[in-house]
Write an enzyme that holds these catalytic residues in place. Structure first.
Site, PDB file in Angstrom:
ATOM      1  N   ASP A  37       0.841  -1.232   0.022  1.00 42.07           N
ATOM      2  CA  ASP A  37      -0.110   0.016   0.090  1.00 42.07           C
ATOM      3  C   ASP A  37       1.104   1.126   0.058  1.00 42.07           C
ATOM      4  OD1 ASP A  37      -3.339   0.005   0.724  1.00 42.07           O
ATOM      5  OD2 ASP A  37      -2.226   1.845   0.783  1.00 42.07           O
ATOM      6  N   ASP A  63       4.141   3.090  -4.204  1.00 45.80           N
ATOM      7  CA  ASP A  63       3.021   3.682  -5.197  1.00 45.80           C
ATOM      8  C   ASP A  63       3.114   2.920  -6.176  1.00 45.80           C
ATOM      9  OD1 ASP A  63       1.831   5.329  -6.681  1.00 45.80           O
ATOM     10  OD2 ASP A  63       2.844   7.381  -6.363  1.00 45.80           O
ATOM     11  N   TYR A 162     -14.062   6.324 -13.575  1.00 42.10           N
ATOM     12  CA  TYR A 162     -13.923   5.082 -12.519  1.00 42.10           C
ATOM     13  C   TYR A 162     -14.732   3.825 -13.344  1.00 42.10           C
ATOM     14  CZ  TYR A 162     -14.627   2.146  -8.440  1.00 42.10           C
ATOM     15  OH  TYR A 162     -14.740   0.986  -7.745  1.00 42.10           O
ATOM     16  N   GLY A 192     -20.118  -4.900  -5.069  1.00 40.67           N
ATOM     17  CA  GLY A 192     -21.152  -3.915  -5.142  1.00 40.67           C
ATOM     18  C   GLY A 192     -20.986  -2.672  -4.237  1.00 40.67           C
TER      19      GLY A 192
HETATM   20  N1  LIG Z   1     -15.906   0.078  -1.622  1.00 41.03           N
HETATM   21  C1  LIG Z   1     -16.827  -0.379  -2.586  1.00 41.03           C
HETATM   22  O1  LIG Z   1     -17.759  -0.090  -2.439  1.00 41.03           O
HETATM   23  C2  LIG Z   1     -16.350  -1.111  -3.920  1.00 41.03           C
HETATM   24  C3  LIG Z   1     -17.142  -1.318  -4.878  1.00 41.03           C
HETATM   25  C4  LIG Z   1     -16.565  -2.076  -6.048  1.00 41.03           C
HETATM   26  C5  LIG Z   1     -15.329  -2.109  -6.208  1.00 41.03           C
HETATM   27  N2  LIG Z   1     -14.419  -1.732  -5.181  1.00 41.03           N
HETATM   28  C6  LIG Z   1     -12.990  -1.660  -5.262  1.00 41.03           C
HETATM   29  O2  LIG Z   1     -12.226  -2.423  -4.295  1.00 41.03           O
HETATM   30  C7  LIG Z   1     -10.906  -2.192  -4.211  1.00 41.03           C
HETATM   31  C8  LIG Z   1     -10.689  -1.910  -2.748  1.00 41.03           C
HETATM   32  O3  LIG Z   1     -11.573  -0.692  -2.459  1.00 41.03           O
HETATM   33  P1  LIG Z   1     -11.966  -0.248  -0.864  1.00 41.03           P
HETATM   34  O4  LIG Z   1     -13.390   0.101  -0.946  1.00 41.03           O
HETATM   35  O5  LIG Z   1     -11.291  -1.092   0.034  1.00 41.03           O
HETATM   36  O6  LIG Z   1     -11.053   1.195  -1.156  1.00 41.03           O
HETATM   37  P2  LIG Z   1     -10.287   1.866   0.108  1.00 41.03           P
HETATM   38  O7  LIG Z   1     -10.257   3.255  -0.225  1.00 41.03           O
HETATM   39  O8  LIG Z   1     -10.619   1.422   1.433  1.00 41.03           O
HETATM   40  O9  LIG Z   1      -8.947   1.168  -0.133  1.00 41.03           O
HETATM   41  C9  LIG Z   1      -8.284   1.072  -1.197  1.00 41.03           C
HETATM   42  C10 LIG Z   1      -6.429   1.010  -0.726  1.00 41.03           C
HETATM   43  O10 LIG Z   1      -5.874   1.291  -1.998  1.00 41.03           O
HETATM   44  C11 LIG Z   1      -4.723   2.199  -1.761  1.00 41.03           C
HETATM   45  N3  LIG Z   1      -3.970   2.739  -2.717  1.00 41.03           N
HETATM   46  C12 LIG Z   1      -4.679   3.688  -3.545  1.00 41.03           C
HETATM   47  N4  LIG Z   1      -3.818   4.246  -4.473  1.00 41.03           N
HETATM   48  C13 LIG Z   1      -2.656   3.530  -4.226  1.00 41.03           C
HETATM   49  C14 LIG Z   1      -1.456   3.473  -5.229  1.00 41.03           C
HETATM   50  N5  LIG Z   1      -1.072   4.246  -6.048  1.00 41.03           N
HETATM   51  N6  LIG Z   1      -0.253   2.618  -4.761  1.00 41.03           N
HETATM   52  C15 LIG Z   1      -0.622   1.693  -3.717  1.00 41.03           C
HETATM   53  N7  LIG Z   1      -1.693   1.779  -2.895  1.00 41.03           N
HETATM   54  C16 LIG Z   1      -2.932   2.397  -3.379  1.00 41.03           C
HETATM   55  C17 LIG Z   1      -5.148   3.139  -0.763  1.00 41.03           C
HETATM   56  O11 LIG Z   1      -3.992   3.859  -0.003  1.00 41.03           O
HETATM   57  C18 LIG Z   1      -6.055   2.137   0.039  1.00 41.03           C
HETATM   58  O12 LIG Z   1      -5.474   1.513   1.295  1.00 41.03           O
HETATM   59  C19 LIG Z   1     -10.722  -0.881  -5.140  1.00 41.03           C
HETATM   60  O13 LIG Z   1     -10.110  -1.441  -6.265  1.00 41.03           O
HETATM   61  C20 LIG Z   1     -12.073  -0.381  -5.479  1.00 41.03           C
HETATM   62  O14 LIG Z   1     -12.343   0.367  -6.766  1.00 41.03           O
HETATM   63  C21 LIG Z   1     -14.998  -1.040  -3.840  1.00 41.03           C
END
Ligand SMILES: NC(=O)c1ccc[n+]([C@@H]2O[C@H](COP(=O)([O-])OP(=O)(O)OC[C@H]3O[C@@H](n4cnc5c(N)ncnc54)[C@H](O)[C@@H]3O)[C@@H](O)[C@H]2O)c1
Length: 265
Positions: A37, A63, A162, A192
C-alpha cells in the site's frame, strides 16, 4: 488446516477496506501475506493483525503508479517468501464528479491506479509465477483483480472515469486469462456497495455535489439490495479465498459479481 496452507498471497491496497479483509481471511486460511500500500502505517497495522492470527506478513510501501516500485514490490515479496502463489490486485481509487466537469487530471489519476497499475502489477507478478514450479493443483499461480459492478453496462454519470477504468479491468482479466493459461488462472471480482473508507468518500463527494446530508446517498444505495444488508469487505474476501483455493482451480477469465443481488446477469 486452512484451504491456503503454505501459500503466499500478495495483496495491493492492503492497508484498509477490502484489502485488509482479504489479508485477514487469507491469513486465517493459512497463507503468508505481502501487504502492499501507499499507506505504510496502515499496511504495518494490518501486518500486526495478521501476525496476531499466527500467520506471516510482510508490509511493503509502494506507489503502484510507478513501475520501478512495482518491480521492487515483487522483488521484496520473492526475497522474503520465495514465491507468489496468489495476486489480489485490489488497490483502487475513485472520484465523484459530473461528466462535464471531469478534468484530464481526474481521468489520468483514476486510470493511473485502477487500470495502468493493475495491468503492470499483473504483468510483474505473472512473470514471477511463470518462473515458479507448479503447486499441487498443477497451476503456477492465481490472479484475482478487483473490478466493480460499475464496470458493467449501465452508465455511471457521476463516476464515468472510474466505471471505464473498471470495465478495462474486466477486459484485462479476459486477455490475461488467455495469455497465461493453463499455468495461471485470472479472474475478477465485481463488488457492489461495500462499507469501506472508499464509500465514505463517495457519500461525502456525491452528497456535496447534490446538497445531501451525510449518509443519505449511502442509505439510498443500499436500500434496494435484495439480500437486505450492506455489503461487508469480508463478503468479497470470502469469494477471493474461494477463487484462490482448491475449489476455484477450474475457473478462469470470469468476472464474478458479489453484490447481494444489486446487479443480476
Ligand atoms: N467500496 C466499494 O463499494 C467498492 C465497490 C466496488 C469495487 N471496489 C474496489 O475495491 C478495491 C478496494 O476498495 P476499498 O473500498 O477497500 O477502498 P479503500 O479506499 O478503503 O482502499 C484502497 C486502498 O488502495 C490504496 N492505494 C490507492 N492508490 C494506491 C497506489 N497508487 N499505490 C498503492 N496503494 C494505493 C489506498 O491507500 C487504500 O489503502 C478498489 O479497487 C475499489 O475500486 C470497491
Amino acid at each position: 488446516m486452512g484451504t491456503l496452507d503454505g501459500k503466499v498471497a500478495l495483496i495491493t491496497g492492503a492497508a484498509g477496506g477490502i484489502g485488509r479483509a482479504m489479508a485477514l481471511r487469507f491469513a486465517t486460511e493459512g497463507a503468508g501475506v505481502v501487504l502492499v500500500d501507499l499507506d505504510e502505517a496502515g499496511a504495518s497495522a494490518v501486518a500486526a493483525e495478521v501476525t496476531a492470527l499466527g500467520a506471516r506478513a510482510l508490509p511493503v510501501r509502494a506507489d503502484l503508479t510507478r513501475n520501478a516500485e512495482i518491480r521492487s514490490m515483487a522483488d521484496q515479496a520473492v526475497a522474503h517468501f520465495g514465491r507468489i502463489d496468489v495476486l489480489l490486485n485490489n488497490a483502487g481509487v475513485i472520484r465523484v464528479e459530473r461528466l462535464l466537469d471531469v478534468t484530464e487530471e481526474h481521468w489520468d489519476f483514476i486510470f493511473s491506479v485502477n487500470t495502468r497499475a493493475v495491468f503492470f502489477v499483473l504483468q510483474a507478478v505473472a512473470r514471477q509465477m511463470l518462473d515458479q514450479e507448479p503447486g499441487a493443483d498443477g497451476r503456477r499461480g492465481r490472479i484475482i483483480n478487483t473490478a466493480s459492478i460499475a464496470g458493467r453496462p449501465g452508465g455511471r454519470p457521476l463516476f464515468a472515469p472510474y466505471a471505464a477504468s473498471k470495465a478495462a479491468v474486466i477486459s484485462i482479466t479476459h486477455s490475461a486469462a488467455v495469455a497465461l493459461a493453463p499455468s495461471v488462472t485470472v479472474n475478477a471480482i465485481c463488488p457492489g456497495a461495500v462499507e469501506t473508507p472508499m464509500w465514505e468518500q463517495i457519500d461525502a463527494e456525491w452528497g456535496e455535489l447534490e446538497g445531501r446530508q451525510k449518509g443519505e446517498v449511502w442509505r439510498e444505495r443500499i436500500a434496494p439490495i435484495p439480500l437486505g444488508r450492506p455489503q461487508r469487505a469480508e463478503d468479497v474476501a470470502g469469494v477471493a479465498a474461494f477463487l484462490a483455493g482448491p475449489d476455484g482451480g477450474y475457473m478462469t477469465g470470469q468476472a464474478v459479481t458479489v453484490d447481494g443481488g444489486l446487479v443480476m446477469s
